[in-house]
Design a protein around this motif. Structure first.
Motif, PDB file in Angstrom:
ATOM      1  N   ILE A 113       0.812  -1.246   0.113  1.00 20.61           N
ATOM      2  CA  ILE A 113      -0.064  -0.073  -0.091  1.00 20.61           C
ATOM      3  C   ILE A 113       0.962   1.189   0.005  1.00 20.61           C
ATOM      4  N   VAL A 114       1.769   1.156   1.001  1.00 14.09           N
ATOM      5  CA  VAL A 114       2.860   2.332   0.798  1.00 14.09           C
ATOM      6  C   VAL A 114       3.640   2.587  -0.379  1.00 14.09           C
ATOM      7  N   GLN A 115       3.983   1.276  -1.065  1.00  6.50           N
ATOM      8  CA  GLN A 115       4.527   1.633  -2.295  1.00  6.50           C
ATOM      9  C   GLN A 115       3.718   2.140  -3.212  1.00  6.50           C
ATOM     10  N   TRP A 159       7.463  11.344   4.260  1.00  7.13           N
ATOM     11  CA  TRP A 159       6.623  10.611   5.355  1.00  7.13           C
ATOM     12  C   TRP A 159       6.339   9.106   5.214  1.00  7.13           C
ATOM     13  N   LEU A 160       6.195   9.062   3.889  1.00  9.84           N
ATOM     14  CA  LEU A 160       6.103   7.410   3.620  1.00  9.84           C
ATOM     15  C   LEU A 160       7.083   6.663   4.091  1.00  9.84           C
ATOM     16  N   ASP A 161       8.332   7.181   3.616  1.00 12.51           N
ATOM     17  CA  ASP A 161       9.629   6.720   3.838  1.00 12.51           C
ATOM     18  C   ASP A 161       9.852   6.257   5.282  1.00 12.51           C
ATOM     19  N   VAL A 162       9.242   7.179   6.010  1.00 11.04           N
ATOM     20  CA  VAL A 162       9.506   7.042   7.502  1.00 11.04           C
ATOM     21  C   VAL A 162       8.571   5.944   8.075  1.00 11.04           C
ATOM     22  N   ALA A 163       7.342   6.328   7.483  1.00 12.20           N
ATOM     23  CA  ALA A 163       6.159   5.405   8.046  1.00 12.20           C
ATOM     24  C   ALA A 163       6.664   3.911   7.525  1.00 12.20           C
TER      25      ALA A 163
END
Length: 189
Positions: A113-115, A159-163
């Motif tokens: 999902i993040v990707q 933010w997605l990288d950190v999440a």
């Protein structure tokens, strides 16, 4: 965005009619935010009701009713321009909500999902980068809008990288432990 205050700003330059306000609003915002002419007239009517603008009530020759800012409207505009936006509470960010919900759902591959969101954001960034490359050097408004969007999108990707890193560090049981128990018709009995 405050259409109300943007229209006050346009009227601070001198009297204008509704269609002219719409055209100038779109030109000043780099033509990125289209504005419905009905929204312009509704907003201007509210501004008039609140004493922030006044109209010529159709006394001028021609079919266009013109509006002009009042002293009260000028004071409102100045207050808006000088007051920082209220950023005390985090906005309801759909991307954040999706990730928070997905983390607790059993059987959901949060990483994919993040990707997927990262790919979409980067694709959108590429579109803005092309728009910036093709923009005229003197298209100041468009360039400011594009820069703002690129920074906003870049922040979302970061933010997605950190999440993703935080999610990877979660113990496997944590993601599903807080998930609500699903009841089926058979077990709810």
């Amino acid at each position: 965005m405050s259409v109300r205050h943007a229209l006050l700003a346009l009227l601070s330059e001198g009297p204008k009619y509704g269609l002219q306000l719409r055209q100038e609003f779109e030109a000043r915002t780099g033509e990125v935010w289209p504005l419905n002419v009905g929204q312009v007239y509704t907003t201007v009517q509210r501004l008039e009701r609140d004493g922030l603008v006044e109209s010529d009530d159709g006394e001028a020759p021609g079919p266009q009713k013109t509006y002009q800012i009042t002293d009260k409207g000028s004071a409102e505009l100045t207050a808006w321009l000088t007051t920082p936006p209220a950023d005390s509470a985090p906005p309801r960010d759909e991307l954040l909500i999706k990730v928070l919900v997905a983390v607790r759902l059993p059987g959901v591959d949060v990483g994919s999902i993040v990707q997927a969101h990262r790919r979409q954001l980067i694709q959108t960034m590429s579109g803005y980068a092309r728009l910036k490359e093709n923009a005229a050097e003197d298209d100041f408004e468009l360039l400011l809008v594009v820069d703002a969007e690129l920074f906003r999108l870049e922040a979302s990707v970061r933010w997605l990288d950190v999440a993703e890193a935080r999610i990877r560090d979660l113990p496997p049981a944590t993601a599903t432990a807080a998930a609500p128990v699903r009841r089926t018709a058979r077990s709810a009995g």
